[in-house]
Design a protein around this motif. Structure first.
Motif, PDB file in Angstrom:
ATOM      1  N   ARG A 281       0.851  -1.192   0.000  1.00 27.71           N
ATOM      2  CA  ARG A 281       0.000   0.000   0.000  1.00 27.71           C
ATOM      3  C   ARG A 281       0.880   1.234   0.000  1.00 27.71           C
ATOM      4  O   ARG A 281       1.859   1.311   0.744  1.00 27.71           O
ATOM      5  CB  ARG A 281      -0.940   0.005   1.211  1.00 27.71           C
ATOM      6  N   GLN A 282       0.515   2.213  -0.810  1.00 22.56           N
ATOM      7  CA  GLN A 282       1.310   3.436  -0.898  1.00 22.56           C
ATOM      8  C   GLN A 282       0.410   4.642  -1.124  1.00 22.56           C
ATOM      9  O   GLN A 282      -0.576   4.555  -1.851  1.00 22.56           O
ATOM     10  CB  GLN A 282       2.315   3.331  -2.056  1.00 22.56           C
ATOM     11  N   ARG A 283       0.774   5.752  -0.484  1.00 22.87           N
ATOM     12  CA  ARG A 283       0.018   6.988  -0.640  1.00 22.87           C
ATOM     13  C   ARG A 283       0.262   7.557  -2.029  1.00 22.87           C
ATOM     14  O   ARG A 283       1.388   7.809  -2.421  1.00 22.87           O
ATOM     15  CB  ARG A 283       0.409   8.010   0.419  1.00 22.87           C
ATOM     16  N   ARG A 284      -0.820   7.769  -2.768  1.00 24.88           N
ATOM     17  CA  ARG A 284      -0.731   8.336  -4.116  1.00 24.88           C
ATOM     18  C   ARG A 284      -1.628   9.566  -4.209  1.00 24.88           C
ATOM     19  O   ARG A 284      -2.588   9.720  -3.453  1.00 24.88           O
ATOM     20  CB  ARG A 284      -1.175   7.309  -5.163  1.00 24.88           C
ATOM     21  N   MET A 285      -1.298  10.445  -5.170  1.00 23.51           N
ATOM     22  CA  MET A 285      -2.110  11.618  -5.427  1.00 23.51           C
ATOM     23  C   MET A 285      -3.172  11.249  -6.454  1.00 23.51           C
ATOM     24  O   MET A 285      -2.854  10.719  -7.517  1.00 23.51           O
ATOM     25  CB  MET A 285      -1.260  12.767  -5.951  1.00 23.51           C
ATOM     26  N   GLY A 286      -4.443  11.516  -6.132  1.00 26.87           N
ATOM     27  CA  GLY A 286      -5.519  11.040  -6.976  1.00 26.87           C
ATOM     28  C   GLY A 286      -6.406  12.117  -7.561  1.00 26.87           C
ATOM     29  O   GLY A 286      -5.999  13.281  -7.730  1.00 26.87           O
ATOM     30  N   PHE A 287      -7.630  11.743  -7.847  1.00 26.15           N
ATOM     31  CA  PHE A 287      -8.622  12.599  -8.503  1.00 26.15           C
ATOM     32  C   PHE A 287      -8.836  13.880  -7.712  1.00 26.15           C
ATOM     33  O   PHE A 287      -9.066  13.859  -6.510  1.00 26.15           O
ATOM     34  CB  PHE A 287      -9.923  11.804  -8.627  1.00 26.15           C
ATOM     35  N   ARG A 288      -8.721  15.030  -8.414  1.00 27.21           N
ATOM     36  CA  ARG A 288      -8.901  16.357  -7.831  1.00 27.21           C
ATOM     37  C   ARG A 288      -7.947  16.636  -6.676  1.00 27.21           C
ATOM     38  O   ARG A 288      -8.257  17.383  -5.759  1.00 27.21           O
ATOM     39  CB  ARG A 288     -10.352  16.544  -7.389  1.00 27.21           C
ATOM     40  N   GLY A 289      -6.758  15.994  -6.739  1.00 27.65           N
ATOM     41  CA  GLY A 289      -5.723  16.256  -5.748  1.00 27.65           C
ATOM     42  C   GLY A 289      -5.946  15.593  -4.407  1.00 27.65           C
ATOM     43  O   GLY A 289      -5.282  15.944  -3.422  1.00 27.65           O
ATOM     44  N   ARG A 290      -6.854  14.606  -4.340  1.00 32.43           N
ATOM     45  CA  ARG A 290      -7.095  13.905  -3.078  1.00 32.43           C
ATOM     46  C   ARG A 290      -6.138  12.722  -2.956  1.00 32.43           C
ATOM     47  O   ARG A 290      -5.976  11.945  -3.894  1.00 32.43           O
ATOM     48  CB  ARG A 290      -8.543  13.411  -2.999  1.00 32.43           C
ATOM     49  N   GLU A 291      -5.559  12.551  -1.785  1.00 35.28           N
ATOM     50  CA  GLU A 291      -4.651  11.444  -1.540  1.00 35.28           C
ATOM     51  C   GLU A 291      -5.431  10.165  -1.250  1.00 35.28           C
ATOM     52  O   GLU A 291      -6.528  10.209  -0.693  1.00 35.28           O
ATOM     53  CB  GLU A 291      -3.721  11.759  -0.363  1.00 35.28           C
ATOM     54  N   PHE A 292      -4.858   9.035  -1.648  1.00 33.91           N
ATOM     55  CA  PHE A 292      -5.466   7.731  -1.358  1.00 33.91           C
ATOM     56  C   PHE A 292      -4.361   6.683  -1.305  1.00 33.91           C
ATOM     57  O   PHE A 292      -3.217   6.936  -1.702  1.00 33.91           O
ATOM     58  CB  PHE A 292      -6.507   7.359  -2.427  1.00 33.91           C
ATOM     59  N   PHE A 293      -4.689   5.510  -0.814  1.00 32.11           N
ATOM     60  CA  PHE A 293      -3.729   4.414  -0.750  1.00 32.11           C
ATOM     61  C   PHE A 293      -3.981   3.462  -1.918  1.00 32.11           C
ATOM     62  O   PHE A 293      -5.057   2.867  -2.025  1.00 32.11           O
ATOM     63  CB  PHE A 293      -3.846   3.660   0.574  1.00 32.11           C
ATOM     64  N   VAL A 294      -2.986   3.329  -2.798  1.00 34.11           N
ATOM     65  CA  VAL A 294      -3.107   2.400  -3.910  1.00 34.11           C
ATOM     66  C   VAL A 294      -2.736   1.013  -3.419  1.00 34.11           C
ATOM     67  O   VAL A 294      -1.850   0.855  -2.565  1.00 34.11           O
ATOM     68  CB  VAL A 294      -2.210   2.829  -5.090  1.00 34.11           C
ATOM     69  N   LEU A 295      -3.401  -0.003  -3.927  1.00 34.38           N
ATOM     70  CA  LEU A 295      -3.177  -1.380  -3.498  1.00 34.38           C
ATOM     71  C   LEU A 295      -2.545  -2.177  -4.632  1.00 34.38           C
ATOM     72  O   LEU A 295      -3.071  -2.213  -5.750  1.00 34.38           O
ATOM     73  CB  LEU A 295      -4.508  -2.017  -3.092  1.00 34.38           C
ATOM     74  N   LYS A 296      -1.398  -2.806  -4.347  1.00 33.89           N
ATOM     75  CA  LYS A 296      -0.694  -3.612  -5.345  1.00 33.89           C
ATOM     76  C   LYS A 296      -0.174  -4.882  -4.683  1.00 33.89           C
ATOM     77  O   LYS A 296      -0.079  -4.968  -3.455  1.00 33.89           O
ATOM     78  CB  LYS A 296       0.495  -2.830  -5.934  1.00 33.89           C
ATOM     79  N   LEU A 297       0.172  -5.858  -5.503  1.00 33.40           N
ATOM     80  CA  LEU A 297       0.894  -7.020  -5.005  1.00 33.40           C
ATOM     81  C   LEU A 297       2.356  -6.636  -4.796  1.00 33.40           C
ATOM     82  O   LEU A 297       2.938  -5.917  -5.618  1.00 33.40           O
ATOM     83  CB  LEU A 297       0.799  -8.179  -6.002  1.00 33.40           C
ATOM     84  N   ARG A 298       2.943  -7.093  -3.706  1.00 32.35           N
ATOM     85  CA  ARG A 298       4.323  -6.712  -3.395  1.00 32.35           C
ATOM     86  C   ARG A 298       5.290  -7.351  -4.387  1.00 32.35           C
ATOM     87  O   ARG A 298       5.233  -8.559  -4.638  1.00 32.35           O
ATOM     88  CB  ARG A 298       4.681  -7.145  -1.968  1.00 32.35           C
ATOM     89  N   THR A 299       6.197  -6.534  -4.936  1.00 29.21           N
ATOM     90  CA  THR A 299       7.182  -7.020  -5.910  1.00 29.21           C
ATOM     91  C   THR A 299       8.617  -6.761  -5.461  1.00 29.21           C
ATOM     92  O   THR A 299       9.556  -7.147  -6.163  1.00 29.21           O
ATOM     93  CB  THR A 299       6.970  -6.343  -7.273  1.00 29.21           C
TER      94      THR A 299
END
Length: 434
Positions: A281-299
């Motif tokens: 999980r990582q903090r990303r900048m999203g729609f209209r400048g709102r932050e969210f946590f993106v979910l990925k499989l660990r690599t």
């Protein structure tokens, strides 16, 4: 006054005409297979009446009508696709034809119509062959020709290698072959060229500003200043964004049962390959400048929340990428858990890639108007991803931003469809992965 133009430019009109394309598709893709099967049926029944009787069967007539619709629909889609930048029409032929004929089979199955499987299959391959033949002829004729009016910044078009250009020496419209006229419409042109452009417009010739051509051929938007003149409108179509959101949710709900088993297998492989959590999980900048946590499989062996700018940039050959992680990155399977981000409304299937918060803040300080890319939902795949791939420095980010702005400016189901086709190629080739 006469002007000598290359003969290849003058002769190119036929293979680019709709009449030629329609005639080739219907004759090679439909008429020839039907005639061939009719002859075969006539020989099997030992008389000409057998061939006529075969052709008059309702199953055959339904199939002929269906393949004509499929051939014409694929023709229309591929003609539209060639107007979009970065699209190799030859690579889109098979997917588009398969989609059209697949829809035909679905309609036949749903309404339980009589049909001929043999005829539909043969016509499918015939349409594909005819389409490849037309594309091959067009590639030899070099596509659209741009006639450049000297002056201003038209030299940018001369530097393009994707299309042939013809630098005009005299304003002689009568001697000009079939082509598009390009000029720097903001420059102070000589009076003779101003009159030439006016006459060309009156005669119905296509005239483009050099920036339009540059954007169409490169798939990028030149970033001079953020204005209505550069982007057409600062706010993309709200109506399409709402439709796109509905489609995102529907596709996510339909694919979720198929995605979950794949994620489970990948999770097991991650646990067997290296210690640590399955998800990242990582903090990303999203729609209209709102932050969210993106979910990925660990690599990678080590993760971070997204606050460190240096750690957020994955370099070529990064030693922290695990063996399984390298495979997941090449195939983009590590992105599958983001279906939950899509369902939550934080992401879309298609859009500019969301950056880590630390990187986004850094880019905003380095590049003017970077924040504008947050006007649409970020995506799992996008125009920059399929054209450029992974980026590691500010210069590459600036180029990526040109791709992102082009997508925002041309936001539509057509460019989303192109991205889907190019994404399939990216997954197969591993283009742009790190």
């Amino acid at each position: 006054m006469s002007v000598n133009y290359p003969s290849a430019i003058i002769r190119r009109g036929l293979v680019h005409s709709l009449r030629f394309e329609l005639a080739a598709i219907l004759s090679i893709g439909v008429a020839f297979p039907v005639a061939m099967l009719a002859v075969i049926e006539g020989r099997l029944s030992s008389n000409a009446i057998g061939a006529v009787a075969w052709a008059q069967q309702s199953a055959v007539l339904n199939s002929i009508l269906g393949v004509i619709v499929c051939a014409c629909a694929s023709l229309a889609i591929l003609r539209r696709l060639r107007l979009f930048p970065g699209v190799a029409v030859a690579k889109s032929i098979l997917p588009v034809a398969a989609m059209m004929f697949g829809a035909l089979v679905a309609v036949i199955t749903f309404f339980r119509l009589e049909h001929s499987n043999k005829l539909i299959i043969i016509c499918f391959f015939s349409v594909v062959i005819a389409r490849f033949g037309i594309t091959a002829l067009r590639s030899r004729s070099k596509g659209v020709v741009y006639a450049l009016v000297p002056g201003g910044q038209v030299d940018l078009v001369i530097e393009l290698s994707s299309a042939p250009v013809l630098l005009l020496s005299e304003p002689n419209l009568a001697a000009l072959p079939d082509c598009a006229i390009v000029a720097d419409l903001h420059a102070d042109l000589e009076p003779k060229w101003e009159r030439f452009l006016a006459e060309a417009a009156i005669s119905g010739r296509p005239i483009y500003h050099f920036k339009q051509v540059w954007e169409a051929e490169t798939g990028r938007v030149q970033i001079d200043h953020l204005s209505e003149n550069s982007f057409g409108a600062l706010v993309p179509s709200f109506a399409y964004q709402k439709i796109k959101r509905t489609v995102d949710v529907a596709i996510s709900a339909l694919l979720l049962p198929a995605i979950l088993p794949v994620v489970a297998v990948c999770a097991l492989a991650i646990k067997m390959d290296s210690g640590g959590p399955v998800f990242f999980r990582q903090r990303r900048m999203g729609f209209r400048g709102r932050e969210f946590f993106v979910l990925k499989l660990r690599t990678m062996t080590e993760g971070h929340i997204g606050n460190d700018r240096d750690l957020s940039i994955t370099q070529e050959g990064d030693k922290s990428i695990t063996r399984v992680g390298g495979f997941l990155r090449r195939t983009r399977l590590d992105e599958l858990p983001q279906v939950f981000n899509v369902l939550r409304g934080e992401m879309s299937w298609i859009g500019p890639r969301p950056e880590a918060v630390s990187l986004s803040q850094w880019y905003e300080n380095q590049i003017a108007f970077y924040r504008y890319r947050h006007i649409v939902r970020p995506g799992i795949t996008g125009w920059a991803q399929v054209n450029q791939g992974h980026v590691t420095n500010v210069d590459e980010v600036n180029r990526k931003l040109q791709y992102d702005f082009y997508y925002i400016k041309n936001l539509s189901y057509w460019i989303d469809g192109i991205i889907i086709l190019k994404t399939i190629k990216v997954i197969i080739s591993g283009f742009g992965s790190k």
